[in-house]
Design a protein around this motif. Structure first.
Motif, short mmCIF file in Angstrom:
data_model
loop_
_atom_site.label_atom_id
_atom_site.label_comp_id
_atom_site.label_asym_id
_atom_site.label_seq_id
_atom_site.Cartn_x
_atom_site.Cartn_y
_atom_site.Cartn_z
N LEU A 206 51.77 -2.80 -2.51
CA LEU A 206 51.52 -2.76 -1.07
C LEU A 206 50.09 -2.32 -0.78
CD1 LEU A 206 54.88 -1.17 0.15
CD2 LEU A 206 54.16 -3.54 0.44
N ALA A 207 49.61 -1.34 -1.54
CA ALA A 207 48.23 -0.87 -1.37
C ALA A 207 47.24 -1.97 -1.72
CB ALA A 207 47.99 0.37 -2.23
N ALA A 208 47.54 -2.73 -2.76
CA ALA A 208 46.65 -3.84 -3.15
C ALA A 208 46.59 -4.88 -2.04
CB ALA A 208 47.15 -4.48 -4.44
N THR A 209 47.73 -5.16 -1.41
CA THR A 209 47.75 -6.09 -0.29
C THR A 209 46.85 -5.60 0.83
OG1 THR A 209 49.99 -6.90 -0.76
CG2 THR A 209 49.20 -7.13 1.50
N ALA A 210 47.04 -4.33 1.21
CA ALA A 210 46.29 -3.78 2.34
C ALA A 210 44.78 -3.74 2.06
CB ALA A 210 46.80 -2.37 2.66
N ILE A 211 44.41 -3.20 0.91
CA ILE A 211 42.99 -3.02 0.60
C ILE A 211 42.33 -4.35 0.29
CG2 ILE A 211 41.34 -1.85 -0.90
CD1 ILE A 211 43.53 0.28 -1.39
N GLY A 212 43.00 -5.19 -0.51
CA GLY A 212 42.41 -6.46 -0.89
C GLY A 212 42.23 -7.40 0.28
N PHE A 213 43.28 -7.57 1.09
CA PHE A 213 43.19 -8.47 2.24
C PHE A 213 42.33 -7.86 3.34
CE2 PHE A 213 45.03 -10.24 6.22
CZ PHE A 213 44.79 -11.59 5.98
N GLY A 214 42.36 -6.53 3.48
CA GLY A 214 41.61 -5.86 4.54
C GLY A 214 40.12 -6.08 4.46
N GLY A 215 39.60 -6.28 3.24
CA GLY A 215 38.16 -6.49 3.10
C GLY A 215 37.68 -7.70 3.89
N LEU A 216 38.54 -8.71 4.01
CA LEU A 216 38.17 -9.90 4.76
C LEU A 216 37.84 -9.56 6.21
CD1 LEU A 216 37.96 -13.02 5.10
CD2 LEU A 216 40.43 -13.02 5.50
N PHE A 217 38.58 -8.59 6.78
CA PHE A 217 38.44 -8.31 8.20
C PHE A 217 37.33 -7.33 8.53
CE2 PHE A 217 42.16 -10.74 8.29
CZ PHE A 217 42.19 -11.29 9.56
N ALA A 218 36.72 -6.73 7.52
CA ALA A 218 35.48 -6.00 7.79
C ALA A 218 34.44 -6.99 8.28
CB ALA A 218 35.00 -5.31 6.51
N SER A 219 34.55 -8.22 7.80
CA SER A 219 33.65 -9.30 8.19
C SER A 219 34.20 -10.12 9.35
CB SER A 219 33.39 -10.22 6.99
OG SER A 219 32.80 -11.43 7.39
N PHE A 220 35.44 -10.63 9.21
CA PHE A 220 35.95 -11.62 10.15
C PHE A 220 36.16 -11.07 11.56
CE2 PHE A 220 39.38 -14.32 11.96
CZ PHE A 220 38.63 -15.50 12.04
N THR A 221 36.41 -9.78 11.69
CA THR A 221 36.56 -9.19 13.03
C THR A 221 35.33 -9.47 13.88
OG1 THR A 221 38.02 -7.45 12.20
CG2 THR A 221 36.93 -7.04 14.31
N PHE A 222 34.17 -9.52 13.25
CA PHE A 222 32.92 -9.68 13.99
C PHE A 222 32.27 -11.04 13.69
CE2 PHE A 222 33.76 -5.22 13.16
CZ PHE A 222 33.76 -4.72 14.46
N VAL A 223 33.11 -12.03 13.35
CA VAL A 223 32.56 -13.32 12.96
C VAL A 223 31.87 -14.03 14.13
CG1 VAL A 223 34.69 -14.63 13.40
CG2 VAL A 223 33.07 -15.42 11.65
N GLN A 224 32.37 -13.86 15.34
CA GLN A 224 31.75 -14.55 16.48
C GLN A 224 30.33 -14.07 16.75
OE1 GLN A 224 32.08 -13.23 20.18
NE2 GLN A 224 30.97 -14.98 20.99
N GLY A 236 29.19 -22.30 22.04
CA GLY A 236 30.08 -23.45 21.99
C GLY A 236 30.41 -23.91 20.58
N ASP A 237 29.56 -23.55 19.61
CA ASP A 237 29.80 -23.94 18.22
C ASP A 237 30.92 -23.14 17.57
OD1 ASP A 237 27.71 -25.86 18.06
OD2 ASP A 237 26.24 -24.25 17.80
N VAL A 238 31.25 -21.99 18.16
CA VAL A 238 32.24 -21.10 17.55
C VAL A 238 33.58 -21.81 17.39
CG1 VAL A 238 33.54 -18.95 17.85
CG2 VAL A 238 31.09 -19.01 18.35
N VAL A 239 33.91 -22.69 18.34
CA VAL A 239 35.20 -23.39 18.29
C VAL A 239 35.34 -24.20 17.00
CG1 VAL A 239 36.67 -25.12 19.39
CG2 VAL A 239 35.46 -23.45 20.79
N TRP A 240 34.36 -25.06 16.71
CA TRP A 240 34.49 -25.89 15.51
C TRP A 240 34.26 -25.09 14.23
CZ3 TRP A 240 30.64 -26.68 11.95
CH2 TRP A 240 29.31 -26.49 12.34
N LEU A 241 33.47 -24.02 14.32
CA LEU A 241 33.28 -23.16 13.15
C LEU A 241 34.59 -22.47 12.77
CD1 LEU A 241 29.83 -21.60 14.07
CD2 LEU A 241 30.31 -23.06 12.08
N LEU A 242 35.35 -22.03 13.77
CA LEU A 242 36.64 -21.42 13.50
C LEU A 242 37.62 -22.46 12.95
CD1 LEU A 242 37.06 -19.03 16.57
CD2 LEU A 242 36.51 -18.42 14.21
N ALA A 243 37.45 -23.70 13.37
CA ALA A 243 38.29 -24.78 12.82
C ALA A 243 38.00 -24.99 11.34
CB ALA A 243 38.07 -26.07 13.60
N VAL A 244 36.72 -24.88 10.94
CA VAL A 244 36.35 -24.99 9.53
C VAL A 244 37.00 -23.86 8.74
CG1 VAL A 244 34.44 -24.79 7.88
CG2 VAL A 244 34.18 -26.19 9.93
#
Length: 390
Positions: A206-224, A236-244
């Protein structure tokens, strides 16, 4: 695949849309509520905290039958999104997001177990992956459409759209989920359910899930703001970038689901290592448009490819299909998102550039890989436990 899996995937699509729709609307939320972008990121954190608290709801509904519980959860989910759309202030919005997220965790915990019961043991990874495909598709279709709706009608319009999707998911459950899935989600006593958590391997997983996956959101939370202020894309580009990014999610989830059926532990370890490298790479490629787009796809592929194998691994460690264990792992995802988004916010609040959140996320995911290795090593010391080759 049984039609019931489509009903679960349809509901997962609605849930996935609301989970991440705010990532494309942070600047609008910050302007409307007169808060900083870092503070606006709390809408993601609040949702993640609600996910982490979801096992409490799972315990309260342990004796409820699966179909009835899934329908109830989707009904509450839809109501929660309407409450978000009507929130009179930033505080009430955070509260609505928190309460909605509690249903998210319980839903995926129960849905994963129901999906695994609908197919032979050799297809369980693919069945769980199909459920999570709804979550992945939300990032290809729901997230960009929600972002577009927010840009056109304001962020409240995005939540109204999600509420409509929730109603559609609810209808799908009512029509496609068979009465035969009405068995109790718990199946055994509460004491027996909780006894599984005495295993150190499970807590490490469970800790591996939380820590391993959580690293993505240090970045993705502020992707816009990262893509607009660092890479130089227009709003306006954010829409298609999120689609990618979402296309990477679908490809990663589909690929990982099948790989997990053949080699669960190596698949999980490889994805954690690949996510670590992708985050580190993004700290450099974010300054170049073409490279940033390619890396964005990789982040989606590696990050959400983890959903199915980590869920399957945790259920394997538990030794049986347990809705409570499945919910606990979904809560671990929420805990990881909370930690990751707070880590990213701390980097920005202390003067770090948006690109620095990628390095912080890479370090976090690398730690998750180490913890996963400890879980597997602990299992190898027990007869019949999963090893690196299985």
């Amino acid at each position: 695949m049984p039609p019931a899996l489509l009903a679960l995937a349809l509901s997962a699509f609605a849930i996935g849309t609301t989970e991440f729709v705010t990532n494309g609307l942070l600047t609008a939320l910050a302007a409307d509520f007169d808060v900083t972008v870092a503070r606006a990121g709390l809408v993601t954190t609040a949702y993640a905290v609600g996910q982490a608290c979801g096992p409490v709801l799972a315990l309260l509904t342990l004796r409820m039958r699966s179909r009835r519980l899934l329908v109830l959860l989707m009904l509450l989910f839809t109501a929660g999104n309407l409450a978000s759309a009507l929130a009179p202030g930033f505080g009430p919005l955070l509260a609505a997001r928190f309460l909605t997220a509690c249903t998210h965790t319980a839903f995926f915990g129960v849905a994963s177990v129901v999906a695994s019961r609908l197919v032979p043991a050799a297809r369980q990874g693919a069945a769980i992956a199909l459920v999570f495909t709804g979550l992945s598709l939300a990032n290809v279709l729901g997230l960009p459409i929600g972002t577009l709706a927010g840009q056109a009608w304001g962020w409240r319009g995005a939540f109204v759209l999600v509420a409509v999707l929730g109603a559609v998911g609810l209808l799908g459950l009512l029509l496609l989920l068979p009465r035969g899935s009405e068995e109790s989600t718990g199946g055994i006593s509460l004491r027996a359910e909780l006894a599984v958590f005495a295993d150190l391997r499970l807590w490490l997983a469970l800790a591996a899930t939380a820590i391993g996956f959580g690293g993505l959101f240090a970045s993705f939370t502020f992707v816009q703001p990262m893509l607009t202020e660092v890479t130089g894309f227009g709003t306006g580009d954010v829409v298609w970038l999120l689609a990618v990014y979402g296309a990477g999610l679908v490809a990663g989830n589909w690929t990982a689901g099948r790989a997990a059926d053949r080699a669960l532990v190596p698949t999980t370890a490889a994805l954690l290592a690949a996510l670590t490298l992708s985050l580190a790479l993004f700290s450099a490629t974010v300054h170049h448009r073409g490279a940033a787009v390619a890396t964005l796809f990789l982040l989606g592929f590696c990050g959400f490819g983890l959903l199915t194998p980590t869920q399957a691994y945790v259920l394997r460690v538990a030794g049986r299909e347990s809705a409570l264990v499945g919910t606990a792992n979904t809560a671990a995802f929420g805990a990881g998102i909370t930690l990751g988004s707070l880590l990213g916010a701390a980097v920005i609040s202390h003067g770090g550039p948006y690109s620095a959140t990628n390095l912080a996320g890479a370090a976090m995911t690398a730690l998750g890989l180490l913890v996963f290795g400890l879980s597997v090593a602990a299992g190898r010391r027990r007869a019949g436990s999963p090893a690196w080759s299985s």
